[in-house]
Every structure is written in C-alpha cells, then in structure tokens.
Design a protein around this motif. Sequence first.
Motif, PDB file in Angstrom:
ATOM      1  N   VAL A   1       0.949  -1.204  -0.080  1.00 33.50           N
ATOM      2  CA  VAL A   1       0.026  -0.054   0.034  1.00 33.50           C
ATOM      3  C   VAL A   1       0.887   1.054  -0.145  1.00 33.50           C
ATOM      4  O   VAL A   1       0.555   2.212  -0.600  1.00 33.50           O
ATOM      5  CB  VAL A   1      -1.034   0.046   1.070  1.00 33.50           C
ATOM      6  CG1 VAL A   1      -1.691   1.123   1.244  1.00 33.50           C
ATOM      7  CG2 VAL A   1      -2.072  -1.336   1.102  1.00 33.50           C
ATOM      8  N   LYS A   2       1.992   1.268   0.818  1.00 32.92           N
ATOM      9  CA  LYS A   2       2.804   2.562   0.840  1.00 32.92           C
ATOM     10  C   LYS A   2       3.711   2.582  -0.547  1.00 32.92           C
ATOM     11  O   LYS A   2       3.584   3.637  -0.981  1.00 32.92           O
ATOM     12  CB  LYS A   2       3.917   2.101   1.836  1.00 32.92           C
ATOM     13  CG  LYS A   2       3.468   1.946   3.233  1.00 32.92           C
ATOM     14  CD  LYS A   2       4.360   1.825   4.414  1.00 32.92           C
ATOM     15  CE  LYS A   2       3.633   1.530   5.702  1.00 32.92           C
ATOM     16  NZ  LYS A   2       3.068   2.531   6.179  1.00 32.92           N
ATOM     17  N   PHE A   3       3.787   1.661  -1.448  1.00 34.13           N
ATOM     18  CA  PHE A   3       4.396   1.832  -2.888  1.00 34.13           C
ATOM     19  C   PHE A   3       3.419   2.307  -3.602  1.00 34.13           C
ATOM     20  O   PHE A   3       3.636   3.103  -4.305  1.00 34.13           O
ATOM     21  CB  PHE A   3       5.021   0.410  -3.184  1.00 34.13           C
ATOM     22  CG  PHE A   3       6.500   0.249  -2.596  1.00 34.13           C
ATOM     23  CD1 PHE A   3       7.249   0.975  -2.895  1.00 34.13           C
ATOM     24  CD2 PHE A   3       6.607  -1.005  -1.493  1.00 34.13           C
ATOM     25  CE1 PHE A   3       8.809   0.641  -2.063  1.00 34.13           C
ATOM     26  CE2 PHE A   3       7.663  -1.251  -1.285  1.00 34.13           C
ATOM     27  CZ  PHE A   3       8.879  -0.601  -1.552  1.00 34.13           C
ATOM     28  N   LEU A   4       2.031   1.668  -3.356  1.00 33.30           N
ATOM     29  CA  LEU A   4       1.027   2.131  -4.312  1.00 33.30           C
ATOM     30  C   LEU A   4       0.616   3.598  -3.945  1.00 33.30           C
ATOM     31  O   LEU A   4       0.274   4.329  -4.843  1.00 33.30           O
ATOM     32  CB  LEU A   4      -0.041   1.157  -3.914  1.00 33.30           C
ATOM     33  CG  LEU A   4      -0.141  -0.108  -4.586  1.00 33.30           C
ATOM     34  CD1 LEU A   4      -1.464  -0.947  -4.007  1.00 33.30           C
ATOM     35  CD2 LEU A   4      -0.050  -0.165  -6.155  1.00 33.30           C
ATOM     36  N   LYS A   5       0.794   4.103  -2.846  1.00 31.57           N
ATOM     37  CA  LYS A   5       0.622   5.475  -2.260  1.00 31.57           C
ATOM     38  C   LYS A   5       1.538   6.333  -3.091  1.00 31.57           C
ATOM     39  O   LYS A   5       1.441   7.393  -3.606  1.00 31.57           O
ATOM     40  CB  LYS A   5       0.244   5.681  -1.085  1.00 31.57           C
ATOM     41  CG  LYS A   5      -0.865   4.959  -0.353  1.00 31.57           C
ATOM     42  CD  LYS A   5      -0.811   5.029   1.477  1.00 31.57           C
ATOM     43  CE  LYS A   5      -0.566   6.556   1.679  1.00 31.57           C
ATOM     44  NZ  LYS A   5      -0.785   6.835   3.153  1.00 31.57           N
ATOM     45  N   ALA A   6       2.793   5.895  -2.906  1.00 34.56           N
ATOM     46  CA  ALA A   6       3.787   6.654  -3.872  1.00 34.56           C
ATOM     47  C   ALA A   6       3.691   6.793  -5.135  1.00 34.56           C
ATOM     48  O   ALA A   6       3.703   7.831  -5.784  1.00 34.56           O
ATOM     49  CB  ALA A   6       5.272   5.942  -3.271  1.00 34.56           C
ATOM     50  N   GLU A   7       3.213   5.843  -5.667  1.00 33.08           N
ATOM     51  CA  GLU A   7       2.998   5.914  -7.207  1.00 33.08           C
ATOM     52  C   GLU A   7       1.656   6.745  -7.438  1.00 33.08           C
ATOM     53  O   GLU A   7       1.947   7.630  -8.437  1.00 33.08           O
ATOM     54  CB  GLU A   7       2.745   4.427  -7.735  1.00 33.08           C
ATOM     55  CG  GLU A   7       2.130   4.299  -9.024  1.00 33.08           C
ATOM     56  CD  GLU A   7       1.551   3.168  -9.692  1.00 33.08           C
ATOM     57  OE1 GLU A   7       0.632   3.168 -10.640  1.00 33.08           O
ATOM     58  OE2 GLU A   7       1.575   2.202  -8.932  1.00 33.08           O
TER      59      GLU A   7
END
Length: 538
Positions: free
Chosen positions: A389-395
């Motif tokens: 989720v953190k990587f998706l939020k970064a994207e």
Amino acid sequence: MKTIKNKSKYILLLLIFGLFNCEVGDLNQLEDPSNLTPSSADPELLLNNVQLQFMRAIAYNEDNEDGINVRAAEFVRMQHLFGAYAGPFSLASSAIDDIWTDFYRETLQDISVLIPLAEERELQGYVGVAKILRAYSYVVLVDTFGEVPFSEALFGNDLPNPKLDDGQAIYTAMFDVIDEGIAAINTPNSVMPNDLFYNGNKTQWIKLANTLKFKMYLQMRLIGDFSSEINSLIASGIIEDSADDFEFKYSTVASATGESRHPYFVLCYDADGADDYLNSYYVNLLKADKGFEDPRLRYYFYRQIAETPTGDDLPCEGEPGYNFCYLGDFYWTRDHGDDEGVPPDQLKRTTYGLYPVGGAFDADNFTPVVNNQGASGAGIFPLMLSTYVKFLKAESALTNNTSGDPRTLLEEGIRASMDKVLNFNPGQVDAAFAASTQDVEDYITFVLAQYDSAVDDNERLDIIMKEYYIALWGNGFEAWNNYRRTSMPRDLSPHVATPGEFPRSFLYPASVVNTNSSIDQKPVTTKVFWDTNPDNLQ
C-alpha cells in the motif's frame, strides 16, 4: 496430487456439499428430506471453503496445474519461465482449467449459496465478508482474463453459456458490492465469522475493503482521474500497518487427507528437492544489482550446495545470448525463458527461502532441502500488505498528485518491507548471518540517493516500482499488474530464446472455450481495459 485443501473442516465440507455444489440451477427443486441441501449448511464451513478455494486459484503450484500467481510470476521474471510465454510449460489454455473452476464452480458459487443463507439467519458479518471476497475474486478475474462472465454467471442449467461482460463494467459493479459488504459488516450487532484471514475483526475487513477500492482506482489511473476517490479512501482508513496485512497463513501440518503448508514449500522441499528454478534476473537484483547485497537476500533465497555448476548442470555455459547464465557464489538459477535440458539437479538448485514460503534461512548451510526444512512450510501468501500500500500510495502521489510525499512513501515502503521480511519467523534466523540495522539504513540511503538524482518523474517512478517489485517477492500477480500498468521496472532482462508475445491477459481455459458457445478464444495480446500501455512489453 498435492493440494492446499487441508483443513479438517474443509474435508467435512466436501462430504456435506458434494451433492449440490456443482449446479446452482438445481437448488430450487423440491427437497428430499433424506438429502442434504444448502439450507442445512453450516455457514462457517461454507465460508472456509470459499477462502481455501480462493487461495487455491491464486497460489496453487504443482505439476503445471498452477494458480494465477505462478504464471504471472513467470511473465515478470520472479519465477523461471521455461520456454515461450504461451508454451506447453507455461500459459497453455489446457493447463489453466483449474483456475476457472476454483473461482467459478467453487469460490463464487459457494458465495452465491452463502449470502442468502447468511441473510436468512441474520449473519450480516458473514454477508459482508462474502461480498468483499466476491469483489476481490471478480477483480482478480478481470485483471487476469479481461472480459469474463458476470451478469449471466452462476445460474447453472438456466444459463449454461454465460456471456462475457466488459471488464470496466464489472469493476463498476464491484465498487457497489464492496460498499454492500462494508454496510453489512457495519450493521449493528452483526455477527462475524471466525474467518481464516482476520478472525472476524470488523475493522480489518473494512480496511481491506477500502484498500481493494483504492487499488482498483489506482489500477485505472491511465483511463481517468480518480484522485479525489483515492484521497477519500486514504482518509477513510486503508491497510497502513502490518497488523492489518491481508495474507493467508499456512501451517506445518501435512497429512494424507490434505496439505496446509505453503504450496511452494510443498513443491520444493520434498525428498526430490526443488522442482522450480529461480530466475537469474530477480536473484541478481538482491545479490549484486546495487553493488552490495540486499538485506533480504538470505531470507528470500536458499542455496543447497557449495558447488559451481559445470557441464550438464550448466547447459547455458558458452552459449550466446544469455544475460547471466551463472551468478556466482553458488546461486544455481536460470535465465528468463531458458528451456535447455533439465539435469537431475533438484538437490542443487537455489530455491525459495524463509520468506514468504516458510523454507530455510540461508546461513551458508549448503544443505539440501531434504535435510533442512527450515520453518517447515509455515509461510504466508502476501495478498495485499501494508508494504504494498505504501508503494501504491507513492505511485499515486507521484502520478496523480494524491495525498502524501512520494519520496517519503518510498522510504516507508522499503522500511515496511525490511521489517516484514527480517522479522519473519525470527527463530529460524542465524544471528551471525542476519541483516543488521546498519544494512537496512545503508540500503535506504542508496535508494533515496538514486531517487534524488533522478532527472524526471519517469525515472522516479521507475525507482518506486522497482523497489515495490523487490518487496513483492511471493506475489507475482501484483508484479504483473504493475508491469502492465507502468511498464516498470524498465530493465527487466530479455527472453533468451523465442518468447512469443508478452501476455497482457490469460488465454481462456480450453474447457471453457470448448463448452461455452458464448466464449471464443482470444490472443494473449488482448489488453485488460485499464491497460493502455504500448504493445512492446517483453
């Protein structure tokens, strides 16, 4: 044949429901009091089967009858692809019948029985969980096949040839199904099940529901602006902490009636040794890509032997066109697409380690898996972790300007991955070889320096997606989704033989095409509705 259908409850379930589970269309017939019917079912057992079959469709790994994850991982160099993308040892339409069956004739059909049964008994928590799993299943089906049966599905003999529905229309319908699931769980005094994911925790199921919607909106970012919906979901509460991770936990139990160990462990830690090869590109990402070892290296991969492959054990040796052939340091792997002969090297190949399959931690043991069972298969299948989720939020923050700073979220994603992996079953880790806090800090410093020196947002996004890709070990399906959505990581190693077209979606199973007059076969180049990237993925 090995299978993850292991719970004693599930065995009982098969006995109870064997007579009626195949045809929903027959359920309106008059009931013979000597026969068991859906109305006499135990919702708990029925939900257990839903969850087990859902996981089987995704995670099964055995004898080329694999779940979605295996094929997807092969496409994106997480697992070794033997030959062409749509060859006899990979995405053959005759080898994916079980995926369709596990979703339609098991997971979704049992949900269609469970929901009215639970509503009749005022078990609104069961209804909510079932609807969230229904939505998750259809989203996976759309992301995998593109157009699939929905509006005419699960009617048995009444509609024996259900038509294909547009993928975007199914996504739209699933947003409603998810909201219905949340509303059911939020019903005052709703009774929750003792489910296999969250053990009836209402807050965690609602966070998963919101996270699924968040992922769906981000998946569609190439075809519309959903930034306000994403910001609203982030504010409402999604999976942000590892305690809320959506993962399936396996155990160490193996018996004649079933198998509860991680399916990848079962495949690669038996007396025959490792059936799978690991992919050279992916192993090298952690071994040498940054000029130093990734702290997760010894947790992800396990070396069985302190020997350098030569001769028949290294058929790529001296051959042109290989990207790696041999990585050194006793890592026995294969290049992407390498279909050279297979020597009897199962007790020599580098294989899956401690995380996430519950195998062995690599402490320079150099002991074949038959003599080092590690965590004995007590692994997890990581479906949607707070790390992801953190990587998706970064994207999303970088591409859609949604809430959060992409650099900060990138760092949080890496830290969350390190924490998850380095603290996974710590009793199996030899302290002398464990990653240190300084190792983690050095890694993060290196990646953030790369990010800071990137010249544009495309380079920055590539760094985010590559770190997400590394953190996704064990979940090739989401890596395949990411690659089709972003075309990243951009440096995936090329296929070393004759690849054929890169799959933008799965073929339909041969049995479905042959028996359903509404479905014609399609090429693997057919894109899912949210995939608008160029045709040159490889």
